[in-house]
Design a protein around this motif. Sequence first.
Motif, PDB file in Angstrom:
ATOM      1  N   TYR A  13       0.835  -1.205   0.000  1.00 57.19           N
ATOM      2  CA  TYR A  13       0.000   0.000   0.000  1.00 57.19           C
ATOM      3  C   TYR A  13       0.870   1.256   0.000  1.00 57.19           C
ATOM      4  O   TYR A  13       1.693   1.439   0.897  1.00 57.19           O
ATOM      5  CB  TYR A  13      -0.918   0.013   1.221  1.00 57.19           C
ATOM      6  CG  TYR A  13      -1.932  -1.097   1.217  1.00 57.19           C
ATOM      7  CD1 TYR A  13      -3.101  -0.981   0.476  1.00 57.19           C
ATOM      8  CD2 TYR A  13      -1.717  -2.265   1.938  1.00 57.19           C
ATOM      9  CE1 TYR A  13      -4.029  -2.002   0.463  1.00 57.19           C
ATOM     10  CE2 TYR A  13      -2.644  -3.287   1.934  1.00 57.19           C
ATOM     11  CZ  TYR A  13      -3.799  -3.154   1.191  1.00 57.19           C
ATOM     12  OH  TYR A  13      -4.719  -4.162   1.174  1.00 57.19           O
ATOM     13  N   THR A  43      -3.834   1.986   2.662  1.00 61.90           N
ATOM     14  CA  THR A  43      -4.850   2.016   1.627  1.00 61.90           C
ATOM     15  C   THR A  43      -4.261   2.348   0.255  1.00 61.90           C
ATOM     16  O   THR A  43      -3.180   2.921   0.165  1.00 61.90           O
ATOM     17  CB  THR A  43      -5.953   3.034   1.976  1.00 61.90           C
ATOM     18  OG1 THR A  43      -6.987   2.947   1.021  1.00 61.90           O
ATOM     19  CG2 THR A  43      -5.423   4.448   2.026  1.00 61.90           C
ATOM     20  N   ASN A  44      -4.998   1.984  -0.771  1.00 62.08           N
ATOM     21  CA  ASN A  44      -4.701   2.401  -2.144  1.00 62.08           C
ATOM     22  C   ASN A  44      -5.689   3.475  -2.588  1.00 62.08           C
ATOM     23  O   ASN A  44      -5.522   4.085  -3.634  1.00 62.08           O
ATOM     24  CB  ASN A  44      -4.795   1.217  -3.112  1.00 62.08           C
ATOM     25  CG  ASN A  44      -3.633   0.270  -2.960  1.00 62.08           C
ATOM     26  OD1 ASN A  44      -2.517   0.687  -2.698  1.00 62.08           O
ATOM     27  ND2 ASN A  44      -3.900  -1.008  -3.108  1.00 62.08           N
TER      28      ASN A  44
END
Length: 114
Positions: free
Chosen positions: A24, A91-92
């Motif tokens: 990520y 997160t992406n």
Amino acid sequence: MPREDRKTWKANYFIKFIRLLDEYPKCLIVGADNVSSKQMQQIRASMRDKAVILMGKNTMMRKAIRGHMVNNPDLERLLPHIKGNVGLVFTNEDLIEVRDLLLSNKVAAPARAN
């Protein structure tokens, strides 16, 4: 199911932490003071498929980050913020969307008598 010994648990934690750092590109630091386990469960469920929340011992987080700074020197900026009861959200997705999703799960705590 017996719990794994401390050495194995720590090794698995470092592997997971490094895998998340590699997988990520974006990360949020979140405070988790006065968050109940049920509320944390609801937050994790709402974040599924969007982000991964990793809680852990601060010293282990710092050690994993220091060990991974060779690959990504920008991680050094996280170190001063790992104090108290904190977790990392990997997160992406867009960070603002993830932050808003976290804030939507925020619950007002009842007033304490003192």
